[in-house]
Design a protein around this motif. Structure first.
Motif, PDB file in Angstrom:
ATOM      1  N   ILE A   1       2.445   1.574  -4.681  1.00  0.00           N
ATOM      2  CA  ILE A   1       1.284   1.784  -3.817  1.00  0.00           C
ATOM      3  C   ILE A   1       0.144   2.255  -4.706  1.00  0.00           C
ATOM      4  CG2 ILE A   1       0.325   3.157  -1.929  1.00  0.00           C
ATOM      5  CD1 ILE A   1       3.103   3.304  -0.728  1.00  0.00           C
ATOM      6  N   ASN A   2      -1.003   1.597  -4.611  1.00  0.00           N
ATOM      7  CA  ASN A   2      -2.156   1.913  -5.444  1.00  0.00           C
ATOM      8  C   ASN A   2      -3.398   2.059  -4.579  1.00  0.00           C
ATOM      9  OD1 ASN A   2      -1.318   1.685  -8.447  1.00  0.00           O
ATOM     10  ND2 ASN A   2      -0.421  -0.158  -7.550  1.00  0.00           N
ATOM     11  N   PRO A   3      -4.513   2.544  -5.144  1.00  0.00           N
ATOM     12  CA  PRO A   3      -5.751   2.641  -4.366  1.00  0.00           C
ATOM     13  C   PRO A   3      -6.094   1.302  -3.719  1.00  0.00           C
ATOM     14  CG  PRO A   3      -6.007   3.801  -6.443  1.00  0.00           C
ATOM     15  CD  PRO A   3      -4.667   3.122  -6.504  1.00  0.00           C
ATOM     16  N   GLY A   4      -6.388   1.329  -2.435  1.00  0.00           N
ATOM     17  CA  GLY A   4      -6.635   0.114  -1.670  1.00  0.00           C
ATOM     18  C   GLY A   4      -5.478  -0.215  -0.754  1.00  0.00           C
ATOM     19  N   ASN A   5      -4.283   0.286  -1.091  1.00  0.00           N
ATOM     20  CA  ASN A   5      -3.123   0.117  -0.214  1.00  0.00           C
ATOM     21  C   ASN A   5      -3.197   0.998   1.022  1.00  0.00           C
ATOM     22  OD1 ASN A   5      -1.145  -0.756  -2.881  1.00  0.00           O
ATOM     23  ND2 ASN A   5      -0.783  -1.737  -0.922  1.00  0.00           N
ATOM     24  N   SER A   6      -4.039   2.037   0.990  1.00  0.00           N
ATOM     25  CA  SER A   6      -4.117   2.979   2.105  1.00  0.00           C
ATOM     26  C   SER A   6      -4.380   2.246   3.409  1.00  0.00           C
ATOM     27  CB  SER A   6      -5.231   4.003   1.865  1.00  0.00           C
ATOM     28  OG  SER A   6      -4.906   4.867   0.819  1.00  0.00           O
ATOM     29  N   GLY A   7      -3.567   2.558   4.417  1.00  0.00           N
ATOM     30  CA  GLY A   7      -3.698   1.914   5.713  1.00  0.00           C
ATOM     31  C   GLY A   7      -2.870   0.660   5.859  1.00  0.00           C
ATOM     32  N   GLY A   8      -2.236   0.203   4.770  1.00  0.00           N
ATOM     33  CA  GLY A   8      -1.430  -1.006   4.810  1.00  0.00           C
ATOM     34  C   GLY A   8      -0.054  -0.770   5.401  1.00  0.00           C
ATOM     35  N   ALA A   9       0.755  -1.824   5.378  1.00  0.00           N
ATOM     36  CA  ALA A   9       2.032  -1.803   6.082  1.00  0.00           C
ATOM     37  C   ALA A   9       3.201  -1.497   5.165  1.00  0.00           C
ATOM     38  CB  ALA A   9       2.262  -3.151   6.761  1.00  0.00           C
ATOM     39  N   LEU A  10       4.108  -0.663   5.658  1.00  0.00           N
ATOM     40  CA  LEU A  10       5.426  -0.494   5.065  1.00  0.00           C
ATOM     41  C   LEU A  10       6.391  -1.164   6.045  1.00  0.00           C
ATOM     42  CD1 LEU A  10       6.748   0.864   2.556  1.00  0.00           C
ATOM     43  CD2 LEU A  10       7.410   2.725   4.077  1.00  0.00           C
ATOM     44  N   VAL A  11       7.057  -2.225   5.581  1.00  0.00           N
ATOM     45  CA  VAL A  11       7.827  -3.102   6.454  1.00  0.00           C
ATOM     46  C   VAL A  11       9.302  -3.036   6.094  1.00  0.00           C
ATOM     47  CG1 VAL A  11       8.094  -5.501   7.215  1.00  0.00           C
ATOM     48  CG2 VAL A  11       5.827  -4.617   6.657  1.00  0.00           C
ATOM     49  N   ASP A  12      10.158  -3.040   7.112  1.00  0.00           N
ATOM     50  CA  ASP A  12      11.599  -3.065   6.844  1.00  0.00           C
ATOM     51  C   ASP A  12      12.097  -4.510   6.800  1.00  0.00           C
ATOM     52  OD1 ASP A  12      11.782  -3.938   9.466  1.00  0.00           O
ATOM     53  OD2 ASP A  12      12.652  -2.087  10.242  1.00  0.00           O
ATOM     54  N   MET A  13      13.382  -4.689   6.602  1.00  0.00           N
ATOM     55  CA  MET A  13      13.944  -6.017   6.437  1.00  0.00           C
ATOM     56  C   MET A  13      14.033  -6.801   7.742  1.00  0.00           C
ATOM     57  SD  MET A  13      14.398  -6.554   3.205  1.00  0.00           S
ATOM     58  CE  MET A  13      12.800  -5.731   3.069  1.00  0.00           C
ATOM     59  N   LYS A  14      13.717  -6.172   8.859  1.00  0.00           N
ATOM     60  CA  LYS A  14      13.652  -6.882  10.135  1.00  0.00           C
ATOM     61  C   LYS A  14      12.241  -7.376  10.427  1.00  0.00           C
ATOM     62  CE  LYS A  14      15.412  -3.469  12.503  1.00  0.00           C
ATOM     63  NZ  LYS A  14      15.927  -2.677  13.656  1.00  0.00           N
ATOM     64  N   GLY A  15      11.320  -7.108   9.511  1.00  0.00           N
ATOM     65  CA  GLY A  15       9.944  -7.528   9.713  1.00  0.00           C
ATOM     66  C   GLY A  15       9.181  -6.633  10.651  1.00  0.00           C
ATOM     67  N   GLU A  16       9.603  -5.384  10.774  1.00  0.00           N
ATOM     68  CA  GLU A  16       8.940  -4.433  11.652  1.00  0.00           C
ATOM     69  C   GLU A  16       8.167  -3.394  10.846  1.00  0.00           C
ATOM     70  OE1 GLU A  16      11.982  -4.500  15.485  1.00  0.00           O
ATOM     71  OE2 GLU A  16      12.167  -2.903  13.998  1.00  0.00           O
ATOM     72  N   LEU A  17       7.067  -2.941  11.404  1.00  0.00           N
ATOM     73  CA  LEU A  17       6.265  -1.895  10.777  1.00  0.00           C
ATOM     74  C   LEU A  17       6.973  -0.555  10.946  1.00  0.00           C
ATOM     75  CD1 LEU A  17       3.466  -1.138   9.483  1.00  0.00           C
ATOM     76  CD2 LEU A  17       2.697  -0.651  11.810  1.00  0.00           C
ATOM     77  N   ILE A  18       7.332   0.071   9.833  1.00  0.00           N
ATOM     78  CA  ILE A  18       8.010   1.366   9.941  1.00  0.00           C
ATOM     79  C   ILE A  18       7.194   2.481   9.267  1.00  0.00           C
ATOM     80  CG2 ILE A  18      10.360   0.618  10.344  1.00  0.00           C
ATOM     81  CD1 ILE A  18       9.259   1.494   6.853  1.00  0.00           C
ATOM     82  N   GLY A  19       6.020   2.147   8.721  1.00  0.00           N
ATOM     83  CA  GLY A  19       5.177   3.175   8.128  1.00  0.00           C
ATOM     84  C   GLY A  19       3.796   2.652   7.798  1.00  0.00           C
ATOM     85  N   ILE A  20       2.812   3.578   7.744  1.00  0.00           N
ATOM     86  CA  ILE A  20       1.446   3.264   7.324  1.00  0.00           C
ATOM     87  C   ILE A  20       1.248   3.884   5.941  1.00  0.00           C
ATOM     88  CG2 ILE A  20      -1.010   3.433   7.862  1.00  0.00           C
ATOM     89  CD1 ILE A  20       0.596   1.872   9.923  1.00  0.00           C
ATOM     90  N   ASN A  21       1.118   3.041   4.919  1.00  0.00           N
ATOM     91  CA  ASN A  21       0.969   3.544   3.556  1.00  0.00           C
ATOM     92  C   ASN A  21      -0.277   4.412   3.452  1.00  0.00           C
ATOM     93  OD1 ASN A  21       3.236   2.033   2.711  1.00  0.00           O
ATOM     94  ND2 ASN A  21       1.965   0.215   2.453  1.00  0.00           N
ATOM     95  N   SER A  22      -0.126   5.605   2.875  1.00  0.00           N
ATOM     96  CA  SER A  22      -1.221   6.570   2.945  1.00  0.00           C
ATOM     97  C   SER A  22      -1.611   7.189   1.620  1.00  0.00           C
ATOM     98  CB  SER A  22      -0.873   7.698   3.922  1.00  0.00           C
ATOM     99  OG  SER A  22      -0.721   7.191   5.217  1.00  0.00           O
ATOM    100  N   ALA A  23      -0.670   7.425   0.731  1.00  0.00           N
ATOM    101  CA  ALA A  23      -1.001   8.192  -0.469  1.00  0.00           C
ATOM    102  C   ALA A  23       0.001   7.912  -1.569  1.00  0.00           C
ATOM    103  CB  ALA A  23      -1.017   9.693  -0.152  1.00  0.00           C
ATOM    104  N   ILE A  24      -0.392   8.288  -2.781  1.00  0.00           N
ATOM    105  CA  ILE A  24       0.504   8.221  -3.922  1.00  0.00           C
ATOM    106  C   ILE A  24       0.478   9.555  -4.650  1.00  0.00           C
ATOM    107  CG2 ILE A  24       0.276   5.735  -4.290  1.00  0.00           C
ATOM    108  CD1 ILE A  24      -1.770   6.326  -6.493  1.00  0.00           C
ATOM    109  N   PHE A  25       1.545   9.822  -5.379  1.00  0.00           N
ATOM    110  CA  PHE A  25       1.582  10.989  -6.255  1.00  0.00           C
ATOM    111  C   PHE A  25       1.320  10.484  -7.655  1.00  0.00           C
ATOM    112  CE2 PHE A  25       3.650  13.953  -9.129  1.00  0.00           C
ATOM    113  CZ  PHE A  25       3.168  15.161  -8.668  1.00  0.00           C
ATOM    114  N   SER A  26       0.139  10.805  -8.194  1.00  0.00           N
ATOM    115  CA  SER A  26      -0.242  10.258  -9.493  1.00  0.00           C
ATOM    116  C   SER A  26      -1.260  11.149 -10.164  1.00  0.00           C
ATOM    117  CB  SER A  26      -0.815   8.847  -9.321  1.00  0.00           C
ATOM    118  OG  SER A  26      -1.320   8.348 -10.533  1.00  0.00           O
ATOM    119  N   LYS A  27      -1.093  11.368 -11.451  1.00  0.00           N
ATOM    120  CA  LYS A  27      -2.074  12.130 -12.219  1.00  0.00           C
ATOM    121  C   LYS A  27      -3.162  11.230 -12.790  1.00  0.00           C
ATOM    122  CE  LYS A  27       1.145  15.829 -13.522  1.00  0.00           C
ATOM    123  NZ  LYS A  27       1.783  16.568 -14.630  1.00  0.00           N
ATOM    124  N   GLY A  28      -2.842   9.947 -12.964  1.00  0.00           N
ATOM    125  CA  GLY A  28      -3.806   9.034 -13.567  1.00  0.00           C
ATOM    126  C   GLY A  28      -4.442   8.072 -12.597  1.00  0.00           C
TER     127      GLY A  28
END
Length: 466
Positions: free
Chosen positions: A208-235
């Motif tokens: 997940i990188n800048p610009g991914n915020s608000g995108g989809a985290l999808v499981d193997m059934k093709g269902e939305l199971i999360g809204i990508n929001s943040a990363i843990f990164s120093k750089g």
């Protein structure tokens, strides 16, 4: 029992090294035995889900101050004082969750935007408007301006996720175009990552990188199971630690937007909670650390009516174990307003069940908003009587009382003197400020000296103004 290790598992063991490497012999390697194994791919799942993921473009106008704005000499001869207006833009992602053009994204993607456009995966762009947003859970719902039917992504049950489940992250990192990355669920119920007050994130190692915020985290059934929001990164890049807001919270938020709610209201309990450390658990007689320890119960609130008292420890909600106050808040939030929940409470060495009604926070006393004008230190503020509902809106503890500052106008006397949103005005020249009417009367009294006491985040501050 005889069995063969599939080739994909053998490869994984070889990569892992160590004991796993020595346990696998070379003769286990083999070619794929069927056409299906040769064509094993996420491509069908991506084709199914990617059209539901969109790009969100937000533009906002900001005012930049210059050297002429703060200097009386330059202002006299060259004007100024208004600052220089500039347009800033940001790029994020979103997910179509309604065929009528309803999109969910992160609040920080569209915060402060004057104009929001949504671009579909096929390149078409549409204007959109905000239906509901909330910075505390970092979610926003948009409505695309179109009459055609769009492909929604079905929402899955994020409570059924387990660590190790395979997931795909779909979004537009760095604005390079729609991108799909794969990974697993690395952890559940994560908190304290610094992007919002929400503390129940899904952790994944999908890039997940800048610009991914608000995108989809999808499981193997093709269902939305999360809204990508943040990363843990120093750089600023992906280090394999990403976080997503669970779909079950998104469901409640979307439902509030579709009802036409102007704000995302949380259930009011009328109690304060603290985490249970190992020492506290030992003192209470609990077998292990965990739960939500009640430190305060508001008089007349839902918690008191349900029979909860200070010193109780909530260890489960509807049979689901509660490990931390954040988990309790999440479970109540996703249960929804108006529902009844069963709390398992530990008290005096015994467990008991308590029924709690989840309802809106009361607005008592009435808010009675007043804008203060004139020649006084408070000129430029909007003051409001504190109630549990107002306290929730201002993200303050629900047991605060008195008069709070809801807004401070930029450049006003109050702004220049350092008053801030959320300050509670305790007293003015020795008079206790219990409601906005009293504050307005004191503001018009015109004394020579103003002695003001405020409560800012639990700290008492006393100031004198001439």
């Amino acid at each position: 029992m005889n069995f063969k290790i599939p080739a994909v598992f053998a490869a994984a063991l070889l990569v892992a090294g160590g004991l796993a490497f020595t346990a696998v012999s070379e003769d286990v390697r083999k070619l794929p035995e069927s056409q299906a194994e040769v064509r094993l791919s996420y491509a069908p799942l991506v084709k199914q889900t990617a059209p539901s993921v969109v790009n969100v473009y937000a533009e906002r106008t900001v005012v930049r101050s210059t050297i002429f704005d703060n200097d009386p000499f330059f202002r006299q001869f060259f004007g100024g004082g208004q600052g220089r207006r500039q347009t800033e833009s940001s790029l994020g992602s979103g997910v179509i969750v309604g065929e009528n053009g309803i999109v969910i994204t992160n609040n920080h993607v569209i915060e402060g935007a004057d104009d929001i456009k949504v671009a579909l995966s096929d390149g078409r762009e549409f204007k959109s408007k905000v239906m509901l947003k909330d910075d505390k859970v970092d979610l926003a719902v948009l409505k695309i301006d179109t009459t055609e039917k769009l492909p929604p992504l079905p929402l899955g049950d994020s409570d059924k996720l387990e660590v190790g489940d395979i997931v795909l992250a779909i979004g537009d990192p760095f604005g390079v175009g729609q991108t799909v990355t794969s990974g697993i669920v690395s952890g559940l119920a994560r908190g304290n990552i610094g992007v919002s007050d929400f503390g129940f994130f899904i952790q994944t190692d999908a890039s997940i990188n800048p610009g991914n915020s608000g995108g989809a985290l999808v499981d193997m059934k093709g269902e939305l199971i999360g809204i990508n929001s943040a990363i843990f990164s120093k750089g600023g890049g992906s280090n394999g630690i990403g976080f997503a807001i669970p779909a079950n919270l998104a469901k409640v938020f979307i439902a509030a937007a579709e009802r036409g709610d102007k704000a995302f209201e949380r259930p009011y309990v009328g109690a304060s909670f603290d985490a249970v450390s190992a020492d506290v658990a030992d003192a209470l007689g609990l077998k292990r650390a965990g739960g939500a320890f009640i430190t305060k119960v508001a008089k007349g609130g839902p918690a008191e009516q349900a029979g909860l008292v200070k010193g109780d420890t909530v260890i489960a909600l509807n049979g689901i174990p509660i490990q931390h106050p954040d988990a309790l808040g999440y479970r109540m939030l996703t249960a929804g307003l108006g529902s009844d929940v069963k709390l398992t409470v530990y008290r005096d060495g015994k467990e008991r069940e308590v029924s709690l009604k989840l309802d809106r926070a009361p607005e008592n006393p009435p808010r009675d908003e007043r804008r203060i004008d004139g020649r006084n230190p408070f000129a430029g503020i909007v003051a409001v009587n504190l109630s549990p509902r107002v306290a929730d809106e201002l993200q303050m503890p629900g047991d605060n009382t008195g008069v709070a500052i809801r807004k401070v106008e930029d450049g006003s006397p109050a702004d220049q003197l350092g008053f801030a949103k959320g300050d509670i005005i305790v007293s003015v020249n020795g008079t206790a400020i219990e409601d906005t009417k009293t504050l307005a009367q004191m503001a018009n009294s015109d004394p020579n000296i103003w002695r003001v006491e405020i409560n800012r985040g639990g700290q008492r501050i006393r100031q004198v103004f001439r």
